[in-house]
Write a protein that holds these residues in place. Structure first.
Motif, PDB file in Angstrom:
ATOM      1  N   PRO A  76      21.976  11.361  10.885  1.00 39.21           N
ATOM      2  CA  PRO A  76      21.236  12.634  10.950  1.00 39.21           C
ATOM      3  C   PRO A  76      20.384  12.897   9.722  1.00 39.21           C
ATOM      4  CG  PRO A  76      23.560  13.036  10.522  1.00 39.21           C
ATOM      5  CD  PRO A  76      23.437  11.574  10.817  1.00 39.21           C
ATOM      6  N   HIS A  77      20.802  12.391   8.581  1.00 38.70           N
ATOM      7  CA  HIS A  77      20.087  12.691   7.332  1.00 38.70           C
ATOM      8  C   HIS A  77      18.847  11.808   7.176  1.00 38.70           C
ATOM      9  CE1 HIS A  77      23.646  15.023   6.392  1.00 38.70           C
ATOM     10  NE2 HIS A  77      24.384  13.956   6.628  1.00 38.70           N
ATOM     11  N   VAL A  78      18.902  10.576   7.661  1.00 40.96           N
ATOM     12  CA  VAL A  78      17.698   9.746   7.680  1.00 40.96           C
ATOM     13  C   VAL A  78      16.727  10.262   8.739  1.00 40.96           C
ATOM     14  CG1 VAL A  78      16.827   7.404   8.081  1.00 40.96           C
ATOM     15  CG2 VAL A  78      18.941   7.733   6.803  1.00 40.96           C
ATOM     16  N   GLU A  79      17.282  10.771   9.847  1.00 47.97           N
ATOM     17  CA  GLU A  79      16.443  11.287  10.932  1.00 47.97           C
ATOM     18  C   GLU A  79      15.610  12.486  10.481  1.00 47.97           C
ATOM     19  OE1 GLU A  79      14.841  11.646  14.743  1.00 47.97           O
ATOM     20  OE2 GLU A  79      16.165  10.058  14.016  1.00 47.97           O
ATOM     21  N   CYS A  80      16.238  13.425   9.758  1.00 54.87           N
ATOM     22  CA  CYS A  80      15.531  14.645   9.345  1.00 54.87           C
ATOM     23  C   CYS A  80      14.840  14.497   8.002  1.00 54.87           C
ATOM     24  CB  CYS A  80      16.498  15.824   9.314  1.00 54.87           C
ATOM     25  SG  CYS A  80      17.790  15.694   8.061  1.00 54.87           S
ATOM     26  N   GLY A  81      14.988  13.346   7.330  1.00 55.14           N
ATOM     27  CA  GLY A  81      14.281  13.127   6.069  1.00 55.14           C
ATOM     28  C   GLY A  81      14.981  13.663   4.851  1.00 55.14           C
ATOM     29  N   THR A  82      16.267  13.999   4.946  1.00 54.76           N
ATOM     30  CA  THR A  82      16.996  14.458   3.762  1.00 54.76           C
ATOM     31  C   THR A  82      17.043  13.363   2.707  1.00 54.76           C
ATOM     32  OG1 THR A  82      18.356  15.919   5.131  1.00 54.76           O
ATOM     33  CG2 THR A  82      19.178  15.387   2.937  1.00 54.76           C
ATOM     34  N   VAL A  83      17.288  12.142   3.127  1.00 60.28           N
ATOM     35  CA  VAL A  83      17.266  10.995   2.223  1.00 60.28           C
ATOM     36  C   VAL A  83      16.385   9.909   2.831  1.00 60.28           C
ATOM     37  CG1 VAL A  83      19.540  11.438   1.225  1.00 60.28           C
ATOM     38  CG2 VAL A  83      19.345   9.989   3.253  1.00 60.28           C
ATOM     39  N   THR A  84      15.785   9.128   1.950  1.00 60.73           N
ATOM     40  CA  THR A  84      15.091   7.910   2.353  1.00 60.73           C
ATOM     41  C   THR A  84      16.015   6.746   2.048  1.00 60.73           C
ATOM     42  OG1 THR A  84      12.919   8.864   1.905  1.00 60.73           O
ATOM     43  CG2 THR A  84      13.066   6.473   1.998  1.00 60.73           C
ATOM     44  N   LEU A  85      16.452   6.053   3.079  1.00 63.11           N
ATOM     45  CA  LEU A  85      17.454   5.002   2.935  1.00 63.11           C
ATOM     46  C   LEU A  85      16.781   3.652   2.714  1.00 63.11           C
ATOM     47  CD1 LEU A  85      20.430   4.081   3.088  1.00 63.11           C
ATOM     48  CD2 LEU A  85      20.096   3.785   5.550  1.00 63.11           C
ATOM     49  N   ILE A  86      17.262   2.925   1.706  1.00 66.42           N
ATOM     50  CA  ILE A  86      16.854   1.547   1.462  1.00 66.42           C
ATOM     51  C   ILE A  86      18.126   0.713   1.394  1.00 66.42           C
ATOM     52  CG2 ILE A  86      15.692  -0.060  -0.091  1.00 66.42           C
ATOM     53  CD1 ILE A  86      13.915   2.156  -1.016  1.00 66.42           C
ATOM     54  N   SER A 125       0.829  -1.207   0.000  1.00 62.49           N
ATOM     55  CA  SER A 125       0.000   0.000   0.000  1.00 62.49           C
ATOM     56  C   SER A 125       0.862   1.256   0.000  1.00 62.49           C
ATOM     57  CB  SER A 125      -0.934  -0.009   1.210  1.00 62.49           C
ATOM     58  OG  SER A 125      -1.765  -1.158   1.205  1.00 62.49           O
ATOM     59  N   LEU A 126       1.954   1.231   0.762  1.00 57.48           N
ATOM     60  CA  LEU A 126       2.847   2.385   0.794  1.00 57.48           C
ATOM     61  C   LEU A 126       3.542   2.588  -0.542  1.00 57.48           C
ATOM     62  CD1 LEU A 126       4.464   1.970   4.331  1.00 57.48           C
ATOM     63  CD2 LEU A 126       2.761   3.656   3.640  1.00 57.48           C
ATOM     64  N   LEU A 127       3.974   1.496  -1.184  1.00 54.02           N
ATOM     65  CA  LEU A 127       4.645   1.618  -2.477  1.00 54.02           C
ATOM     66  C   LEU A 127       3.697   2.130  -3.550  1.00 54.02           C
ATOM     67  CD1 LEU A 127       6.833  -1.633  -2.552  1.00 54.02           C
ATOM     68  CD2 LEU A 127       7.501   0.682  -1.894  1.00 54.02           C
ATOM     69  N   GLU A 128       2.464   1.657  -3.545  1.00 51.27           N
ATOM     70  CA  GLU A 128       1.502   2.130  -4.541  1.00 51.27           C
ATOM     71  C   GLU A 128       1.114   3.575  -4.315  1.00 51.27           C
ATOM     72  OE1 GLU A 128      -1.670  -0.639  -4.224  1.00 51.27           O
ATOM     73  OE2 GLU A 128      -0.694  -2.174  -5.478  1.00 51.27           O
ATOM     74  N   ALA A 129       1.178   4.037  -3.061  1.00 55.58           N
ATOM     75  CA  ALA A 129       0.879   5.438  -2.748  1.00 55.58           C
ATOM     76  C   ALA A 129       2.114   6.324  -2.858  1.00 55.58           C
ATOM     77  CB  ALA A 129       0.293   5.544  -1.344  1.00 55.58           C
ATOM     78  N   HIS A 130       3.266   5.771  -3.293  1.00 51.47           N
ATOM     79  CA  HIS A 130       4.533   6.512  -3.427  1.00 51.47           C
ATOM     80  C   HIS A 130       4.972   7.121  -2.109  1.00 51.47           C
ATOM     81  CE1 HIS A 130       4.162   6.025  -7.761  1.00 51.47           C
ATOM     82  NE2 HIS A 130       2.952   6.552  -7.707  1.00 51.47           N
ATOM     83  N   GLU A 131       4.657   6.468  -1.009  1.00 50.47           N
ATOM     84  CA  GLU A 131       5.130   6.886   0.312  1.00 50.47           C
ATOM     85  C   GLU A 131       6.146   5.843   0.779  1.00 50.47           C
ATOM     86  OE1 GLU A 131       4.512   9.646   1.824  1.00 50.47           O
ATOM     87  OE2 GLU A 131       2.981  10.396   0.436  1.00 50.47           O
ATOM     88  N   ILE A 132       7.405   6.076   0.467  1.00 54.60           N
ATOM     89  CA  ILE A 132       8.447   5.098   0.717  1.00 54.60           C
ATOM     90  C   ILE A 132       9.124   5.412   2.046  1.00 54.60           C
ATOM     91  CG2 ILE A 132      10.445   3.917  -0.237  1.00 54.60           C
ATOM     92  CD1 ILE A 132       7.998   3.823  -2.016  1.00 54.60           C
ATOM     93  N   PRO A 133       9.024   4.553   3.048  1.00 57.60           N
ATOM     94  CA  PRO A 133       9.767   4.766   4.289  1.00 57.60           C
ATOM     95  C   PRO A 133      11.193   4.235   4.150  1.00 57.60           C
ATOM     96  CG  PRO A 133       8.389   2.833   4.516  1.00 57.60           C
ATOM     97  CD  PRO A 133       8.133   3.371   3.128  1.00 57.60           C
ATOM     98  N   SER A 134      12.024   4.544   5.124  1.00 64.11           N
ATOM     99  CA  SER A 134      13.376   3.982   5.148  1.00 64.11           C
ATOM    100  C   SER A 134      13.281   2.498   5.492  1.00 64.11           C
ATOM    101  CB  SER A 134      14.245   4.722   6.166  1.00 64.11           C
ATOM    102  OG  SER A 134      14.479   6.053   5.750  1.00 64.11           O
ATOM    103  N   LEU A 135      13.924   1.663   4.670  1.00 66.46           N
ATOM    104  CA  LEU A 135      13.786   0.213   4.782  1.00 66.46           C
ATOM    105  C   LEU A 135      15.158  -0.453   4.817  1.00 66.46           C
ATOM    106  CD1 LEU A 135      11.088  -0.354   1.994  1.00 66.46           C
ATOM    107  CD2 LEU A 135      10.654  -0.160   4.442  1.00 66.46           C
ATOM    108  N   VAL A 136      15.203  -1.618   5.444  1.00 72.02           N
ATOM    109  CA  VAL A 136      16.336  -2.535   5.350  1.00 72.02           C
ATOM    110  C   VAL A 136      15.774  -3.871   4.892  1.00 72.02           C
ATOM    111  CG1 VAL A 136      18.160  -3.755   6.574  1.00 72.02           C
ATOM    112  CG2 VAL A 136      17.705  -1.365   7.118  1.00 72.02           C
ATOM    113  N   LEU A 137      16.125  -4.282   3.681  1.00 73.80           N
ATOM    114  CA  LEU A 137      15.646  -5.529   3.097  1.00 73.80           C
ATOM    115  C   LEU A 137      16.624  -6.635   3.448  1.00 73.80           C
ATOM    116  CD1 LEU A 137      14.671  -4.148  -0.435  1.00 73.80           C
ATOM    117  CD2 LEU A 137      13.219  -4.361   1.589  1.00 73.80           C
TER     118      LEU A 137
END
Length: 539
Positions: A263-273, A174-186
């Motif tokens: 710090p950059h994942v915390e403030c949302g500068t980048v979304t880390l996968i 649901s998040l991927l289809e809504a283009h709301e990508i959280p920070s993930l570790v696969l």
């Protein structure tokens, strides 16, 4: 004056970095280059547009700069800059401006338009691979990149397996289809679809206007990560544009390198996968894990592997024959225009390959590619020796050919990773449950995977006192003797010594009386309040 009117209708947007005015359709790609130069601390790279001074020198005197630019856009200076006129004509888009910038941006646009007219989109899904390669032979389709990379899915609809994570109505889908990508570790074993899922996210993010940057921890350095983060900060500040950073094999980064993301994942500068085959609890910083969601991907089932292999076989134009079909009777179904012999594969061979690859799609597809290429080479050799053989009957791939390509079952085992602890725990619990067959199986899984036999022998010594104890005091003697035997002769001769000890322990009676009593004594000492009592005088 038609070119002049079309150019005046095109909306122009000023670049906030270098202040050049460009068409709105090309501003994003131009900004990427400018922000990269700005992130390196250098001068922003200018567009290859000729300077206005050269334009004024080429025109007759007495004209204003606006008139000269108008003449440039209408094509009056085409004899001076024929390349620019050619770029505008090839683009065939009314909004493409004149000048060098229009020609520079127009060439890739024209190429993309021609590709779309032929039916080849920029990101073809696996379903379109067969259509794109329909005019080629099987040998030509196998050239170049590995088959696993050529048939990588491009959409969630083509993604096979991992229904517990990406199935219908799941949170991540649901998040991927809504283009709301959280920070993930696969996290998952090799070939389960981690990198493929990242490519699908990249394809969807680019359609949504989000930047997607890929780095590999095996080759990237800390400076590369900092450059990407600096560009992401510029994108977010100037354009309010998000950046997704994909790190393959993130467990290869050490602790200090992983701290760069915090710090950059915390403030949302980048979304880390991040993608990893190791347990993130052991290999990834706990501070970084608290900012990401761990997605566990299981190895693919046999049914999913058969779907993936059948998709590859269909795209290659290979026909699958059942047990009661003969490949000689189906040779007339091949393409008469192709000089290559038709290729057939047994249905049993596909099922065997799906079992032997052990849930690794990359191993299965590469094994299929190796078997087909080997049979095609053998078919060419036999065709040169005899003019009748291969051209009539075709190339036939059997179960033995698939097994020969893989040599043996793909055993997943990592002496320093999560699988190491999983297998030794399974061996311990199998012996505790008096299941001698399961005990031998898990012992063989470790030894065939390259485990140190002395490590297994040490664990057996512990098991002899912890789980058997006084129920069979000779078990400890058996364990010590097995350890000494392994130390004397080593592998592979010592494997039967360990097997004998494992079966003995599985059949032996069990007693944890000593283990439980000593655990109670330790708990009593740790929970004691005040000073410990002195030793009694009579002792």
């Amino acid at each position: 004056m038609e070119g002049t009117g079309a150019q005046q209708d095109a909306p122009l947007v000023r670049c906030p970095v270098c202040l050049w005015e460009l068409p709105a359709a090309h501003i994003n790609s131009h900004l990427d280059g400018c922000l990269q130069d700005a992130g390196r601390g250098g001068e922003p790279e200018r567009s290859p547009q000729p300077s206005s001074k050269k334009m004024r020198l080429s025109g007759p005197p007495g004209k204003s700069s606006e008139e000269e630019e108008l003449e440039d856009g209408s094509g009056l200076v085409a004899p001076v800059f024929p390349l620019f006129h050619k770029g505008r004509a090839a683009a065939a888009t009314p909004g493409t401006p004149g000048g060098a910038a229009g020609a520079h941006r127009g060439a890739p646009v024209a190429a993309a338009a021609r590709g779309q007219e032929r039916g080849a989109g920029p990101a073809a899904s696996p379903g379109s691979h067969a259509a794109a390669l329909s005019g080629e032979t099987v040998a030509q389709k196998l050239e170049g990149k590995p088959l696993a990379d050529k048939l990588r899915p491009g959409t969630l609809g083509d993604y096979v397996g991992q229904d517990q994570v990406l199935g219908e109505q799941t949170l991540l889908r649901s998040l991927l289809e809504a283009h709301e990508i959280p920070s993930l570790v696969l996290w998952g074993p090799p070939g389960c679809g981690k990198t493929t899922l990242a490519h699908i996210i990249a394809s969807n993010s680019k359609k949504n206007g989000t930047r997607f940057v890929t780095l590999s921890a095996t080759s990237a350095k800390t400076n590369d990560v900092r450059d990407v983060i600096k560009q992401a900060e510029n994108e977010k500040r100037l354009l309010k544009r998000k950046t997704i950073l994909f790190i393959d094999e993130i467990h290869r980064f050490n602790k200090s390198q992983q701290d760069t993301f915090l710090p950059h994942v915390e403030c949302g500068t980048v979304t880390l996968i991040g993608a990893t085959t190791e347990n993130p609890s052991f290999q990834v910083n706990s501070a970084l894990l608290s900012r990401c969601r761990v997605i566990v991907l299981e190895k693919l089932s046999v049914e999913a592997m058969e779907i993936i292999l059948m998709r590859a076989i269909t795209s290659l134009g290979i026909r699958v024959l059942g047990q009661d079909e003969q490949h000689t009777s189906s040779a007339n179904g091949s393409d008469s225009k192709s000089s290559e012999s038709p290729v057939y594969i047994e249905e049993k061979a596909v099922s065997t390959l799906a079992y032997l690859c052990d849930g690794d799609a990359r191993t299965g597809l590469n094994g299929l590619q190796l078997a087909v290429q080997a049979r095609l080479t053998a078919g060419k050799t036999s065709h040169q020796a005899s003019t009748q053989g291969c051209s009539v009957d075709g190339v036939f791939i059997t179960e033995d050919h698939v097994k020969e390509g893989l040599q043996r079952s793909h055993i997943l085992y990592d002496r320093a990773g999560e699988e190491h602890y999983n297998c030794i725990s399974a061996l311990h619990k199998s012996m505790r449950g008096s299941d001698e067959n399961a005990s031998l199986y898990w012992l063989a899984r470790m030894l065939e995977g390259g485990e140190n036999p002395l490590y297994v022998a040490r664990r057996l010594v512990r098991f002899a006192s912890e789980d058997i104890g006084l129920a069979d005091p000779l078990a400890l003697t058996q364990a010590v003797a097995a350890y000494q035997g392994c130390h004397f002769i080593g592998m592979p001769e010592c494997e039967v010594i360990l097997a004998q000890c494992v079966v003995y322990f599985a059949r032996a009676p069990k007693s944890i009386e000593v283990y439980s009593a000593y655990s109670n004594v330790k708990a009593c000492l740790r929970n004691h309040q005040g000073p410990l009592p002195p030793v009694p005088l009579h002792l």
